[in-house]
Motif scaffolding. Structure first.
Motif, PDB file in Angstrom:
ATOM      1  N   THR A 198       0.833  -1.210   0.000  1.00 54.08           N
ATOM      2  CA  THR A 198       0.000   0.000   0.000  1.00 54.08           C
ATOM      3  C   THR A 198       0.863   1.254   0.000  1.00 54.08           C
ATOM      4  O   THR A 198       2.067   1.205   0.294  1.00 54.08           O
ATOM      5  N   SER A 199       0.236   2.388  -0.293  1.00 55.53           N
ATOM      6  CA  SER A 199       0.958   3.660  -0.317  1.00 55.53           C
ATOM      7  C   SER A 199       1.431   4.076   1.063  1.00 55.53           C
ATOM      8  O   SER A 199       2.346   4.894   1.191  1.00 55.53           O
ATOM      9  N   TRP A 200       0.834   3.507   2.124  1.00 53.75           N
ATOM     10  CA  TRP A 200       1.277   3.831   3.483  1.00 53.75           C
ATOM     11  C   TRP A 200       2.243   2.794   4.052  1.00 53.75           C
ATOM     12  O   TRP A 200       2.605   2.824   5.201  1.00 53.75           O
ATOM     13  N   GLY A 201       2.691   1.846   3.204  1.00 51.74           N
ATOM     14  CA  GLY A 201       3.774   0.965   3.584  1.00 51.74           C
ATOM     15  C   GLY A 201       3.426  -0.446   4.009  1.00 51.74           C
ATOM     16  O   GLY A 201       4.325  -1.252   4.263  1.00 51.74           O
ATOM     17  N   ALA A 202       2.142  -0.789   4.086  1.00 55.75           N
ATOM     18  CA  ALA A 202       1.768  -2.160   4.449  1.00 55.75           C
ATOM     19  C   ALA A 202       2.102  -3.093   3.290  1.00 55.75           C
ATOM     20  O   ALA A 202       1.786  -2.803   2.132  1.00 55.75           O
ATOM     21  N   THR A 203       2.742  -4.214   3.602  1.00 58.83           N
ATOM     22  CA  THR A 203       3.149  -5.153   2.563  1.00 58.83           C
ATOM     23  C   THR A 203       2.775  -6.570   2.966  1.00 58.83           C
ATOM     24  O   THR A 203       2.992  -6.980   4.114  1.00 58.83           O
ATOM     25  N   ASP A 204       2.195  -7.298   2.022  1.00 59.11           N
ATOM     26  CA  ASP A 204       1.725  -8.659   2.298  1.00 59.11           C
ATOM     27  C   ASP A 204       2.107  -9.588   1.158  1.00 59.11           C
ATOM     28  O   ASP A 204       2.133  -9.189  -0.014  1.00 59.11           O
ATOM     29  N   ILE A 205       2.356 -10.829   1.491  1.00 59.58           N
ATOM     30  CA  ILE A 205       2.705 -11.845   0.511  1.00 59.58           C
ATOM     31  C   ILE A 205       1.767 -13.032   0.667  1.00 59.58           C
ATOM     32  O   ILE A 205       1.421 -13.413   1.790  1.00 59.58           O
ATOM     33  N   ALA A 206       1.319 -13.571  -0.436  1.00 61.47           N
ATOM     34  CA  ALA A 206       0.448 -14.747  -0.411  1.00 61.47           C
ATOM     35  C   ALA A 206       0.908 -15.747  -1.457  1.00 61.47           C
ATOM     36  O   ALA A 206       1.414 -15.371  -2.518  1.00 61.47           O
ATOM     37  N   LEU A 207       0.746 -17.011  -1.143  1.00 61.78           N
ATOM     38  CA  LEU A 207       0.941 -18.093  -2.101  1.00 61.78           C
ATOM     39  C   LEU A 207      -0.408 -18.773  -2.275  1.00 61.78           C
ATOM     40  O   LEU A 207      -1.112 -19.040  -1.290  1.00 61.78           O
ATOM     41  N   LEU A 208      -0.784 -19.029  -3.523  1.00 57.35           N
ATOM     42  CA  LEU A 208      -2.065 -19.660  -3.814  1.00 57.35           C
ATOM     43  C   LEU A 208      -1.866 -20.782  -4.817  1.00 57.35           C
ATOM     44  O   LEU A 208      -1.020 -20.683  -5.718  1.00 57.35           O
ATOM     45  N   SER A 209      -2.645 -21.824  -4.673  1.00 55.72           N
ATOM     46  CA  SER A 209      -2.552 -22.939  -5.603  1.00 55.72           C
ATOM     47  C   SER A 209      -3.926 -23.498  -5.898  1.00 55.72           C
ATOM     48  O   SER A 209      -4.847 -23.400  -5.088  1.00 55.72           O
ATOM     49  N   VAL A 210      -4.055 -24.078  -7.096  1.00 57.50           N
ATOM     50  CA  VAL A 210      -5.277 -24.764  -7.511  1.00 57.50           C
ATOM     51  C   VAL A 210      -4.890 -26.146  -7.992  1.00 57.50           C
ATOM     52  O   VAL A 210      -3.968 -26.296  -8.800  1.00 57.50           O
ATOM     53  N   GLY A 211      -5.576 -27.161  -7.496  1.00 60.88           N
ATOM     54  CA  GLY A 211      -5.303 -28.528  -7.910  1.00 60.88           C
ATOM     55  C   GLY A 211      -6.597 -29.290  -8.123  1.00 60.88           C
ATOM     56  O   GLY A 211      -7.659 -28.878  -7.655  1.00 60.88           O
ATOM     57  N   ARG A 212      -6.498 -30.429  -8.815  1.00 65.26           N
ATOM     58  CA  ARG A 212      -7.707 -31.201  -9.124  1.00 65.26           C
ATOM     59  C   ARG A 212      -7.452 -32.695  -9.017  1.00 65.26           C
ATOM     60  O   ARG A 212      -6.408 -33.192  -9.409  1.00 65.26           O
ATOM     61  N   ASP A 213      -8.441 -33.390  -8.488  1.00 64.61           N
ATOM     62  CA  ASP A 213      -8.471 -34.848  -8.471  1.00 64.61           C
ATOM     63  C   ASP A 213      -9.855 -35.274  -8.929  1.00 64.61           C
ATOM     64  O   ASP A 213     -10.837 -35.108  -8.200  1.00 64.61           O
ATOM     65  N   GLY A 214      -9.959 -35.773 -10.147  1.00 64.97           N
ATOM     66  CA  GLY A 214     -11.256 -36.178 -10.673  1.00 64.97           C
ATOM     67  C   GLY A 214     -12.203 -35.004 -10.788  1.00 64.97           C
ATOM     68  O   GLY A 214     -11.912 -33.998 -11.432  1.00 64.97           O
ATOM     69  N   ARG A 215     -13.359 -35.094 -10.124  1.00 62.02           N
ATOM     70  CA  ARG A 215     -14.347 -34.026 -10.201  1.00 62.02           C
ATOM     71  C   ARG A 215     -14.267 -33.058  -9.019  1.00 62.02           C
ATOM     72  O   ARG A 215     -15.184 -32.261  -8.805  1.00 62.02           O
ATOM     73  N   THR A 216     -13.176 -33.125  -8.273  1.00 58.48           N
ATOM     74  CA  THR A 216     -13.001 -32.257  -7.107  1.00 58.48           C
ATOM     75  C   THR A 216     -11.820 -31.310  -7.307  1.00 58.48           C
ATOM     76  O   THR A 216     -10.742 -31.723  -7.736  1.00 58.48           O
ATOM     77  N   VAL A 217     -12.036 -30.045  -6.971  1.00 51.73           N
ATOM     78  CA  VAL A 217     -11.011 -29.003  -7.072  1.00 51.73           C
ATOM     79  C   VAL A 217     -10.669 -28.536  -5.664  1.00 51.73           C
ATOM     80  O   VAL A 217     -11.552 -28.414  -4.808  1.00 51.73           O
ATOM     81  N   THR A 218      -9.396 -28.262  -5.415  1.00 52.75           N
ATOM     82  CA  THR A 218      -9.000 -27.662  -4.141  1.00 52.75           C
ATOM     83  C   THR A 218      -8.154 -26.424  -4.389  1.00 52.75           C
ATOM     84  O   THR A 218      -7.352 -26.376  -5.329  1.00 52.75           O
ATOM     85  N   VAL A 219      -8.374 -25.418  -3.558  1.00 50.42           N
ATOM     86  CA  VAL A 219      -7.593 -24.177  -3.595  1.00 50.42           C
ATOM     87  C   VAL A 219      -6.965 -23.996  -2.220  1.00 50.42           C
ATOM     88  O   VAL A 219      -7.648 -24.127  -1.200  1.00 50.42           O
ATOM     89  N   VAL A 220      -5.669 -23.723  -2.201  1.00 53.25           N
ATOM     90  CA  VAL A 220      -4.959 -23.508  -0.938  1.00 53.25           C
ATOM     91  C   VAL A 220      -4.320 -22.126  -0.978  1.00 53.25           C
ATOM     92  O   VAL A 220      -3.729 -21.730  -1.998  1.00 53.25           O
ATOM     93  N   LYS A 221      -4.456 -21.389   0.117  1.00 50.12           N
ATOM     94  CA  LYS A 221      -3.824 -20.070   0.225  1.00 50.12           C
ATOM     95  C   LYS A 221      -3.056 -19.977   1.531  1.00 50.12           C
ATOM     96  O   LYS A 221      -3.550 -20.348   2.594  1.00 50.12           O
ATOM     97  N   TRP A 222      -1.837 -19.463   1.439  1.00 51.58           N
ATOM     98  CA  TRP A 222      -0.980 -19.155   2.599  1.00 51.58           C
ATOM     99  C   TRP A 222      -0.659 -17.667   2.512  1.00 51.58           C
ATOM    100  O   TRP A 222      -0.410 -17.142   1.413  1.00 51.58           O
ATOM    101  N   GLY A 223      -0.642 -16.961   3.636  1.00 54.26           N
ATOM    102  CA  GLY A 223      -0.320 -15.542   3.573  1.00 54.26           C
ATOM    103  C   GLY A 223       0.214 -14.989   4.876  1.00 54.26           C
ATOM    104  O   GLY A 223      -0.071 -15.503   5.963  1.00 54.26           O
TER     105      GLY A 223
END
Length: 207
Positions: free
Chosen positions: A157-182
């Motif tokens: 942000t312009s006031w100096g706040a900084t954040d990092i995130a890792l995101l992933s999308v994976g699939r097994d058959g008819r199921t999807v999973t999303v994982v986020k770390w931050g």
């Protein structure tokens, strides 16, 4: 459009069958049981935190607000959403979403849709928030089940706040999973290798 057409057709056939006196019976004894619900990561399977252990929340029905910045249900069918949130005693958090669709083709399309949303997230953040600079990075695909992809997102942000995130999308058959770390920080603070391992575990663990 095609889903509505198929639904209308099925409804019409059902009404016609009832009008003709056809009896709709329950599945016979011994029919295949409903598929088991996908499993979730445990706290110990998240990227290790250097000074605090992870705590896992309960598995909860619905779509998690923690994914709302990049991933949403807008324009997506009303699938079976479940999620689990994780936290440490400091500034690091994580969430896993599982989505059970009707078919493998629907899951493939949904996984691509979610990955596209994550890929374009930095641009959308900057367009909607002039005080925020955002950068996305592609950390590549993972050879697990029907595949997974890991991406990173840094915001400042312009006031100096900084954040990092890792995101992933994976699939097994008819199921999807999303994982986020931050957490607070930048790309130098992102445990990419550990998060890739977490993503592979998440997809493998679904069933």
């Amino acid at each position: 459009m095609s889903m509505r057409i198929r639904t209308s057709a099925c409804t019409a056939l059902t009404v016609a069958a009832l009008a003709a006196g056809t009896v709709l019976t329950a599945p016979a004894a011994g029919a295949a049981p409903k598929a088991a619900a996908p499993k979730f990561l445990s706290a110990s399977q998240l990227p290790p935190h250097p000074s605090s252990s992870w705590t896992a929340g309960p598995v909860t029905e619905g779509f998690p607000e923690a994914l709302g910045l990049c991933v949403s249900t807008e324009g997506v069918l009303d699938y079976d959403y479940r999620h689990r949130e994780f936290r440490t005693d400091l500034d690091t958090g994580a969430v896993q979403l599982t989505v059970v669709t009707g078919t493998a083709a629907q899951a493939k399309a949904l996984a691509k849709h979610y990955d596209d949303l994550i890929r374009t997230c930095a641009d959308r953040i900057e367009e909607s928030s002039p005080d925020v600079e955002a950068e996305g990075r592609d950390y590549g695909k993972l050879p697990v089940e029907e595949g997974a992809r890991v991406r990173g997102l840094h915001t400042e942000t312009s006031w100096g706040a900084t954040d990092i995130a890792l995101l992933s999308v994976g699939r097994d058959g008819r199921t999807v999973t999303v994982v986020k770390w931050g957490q607070m920080g930048d790309f130098g603070n992102a445990p990419v290798a550990a998060f890739k391992k977490t993503t592979s575990t998440a997809v493998n663990k679904l069933y």
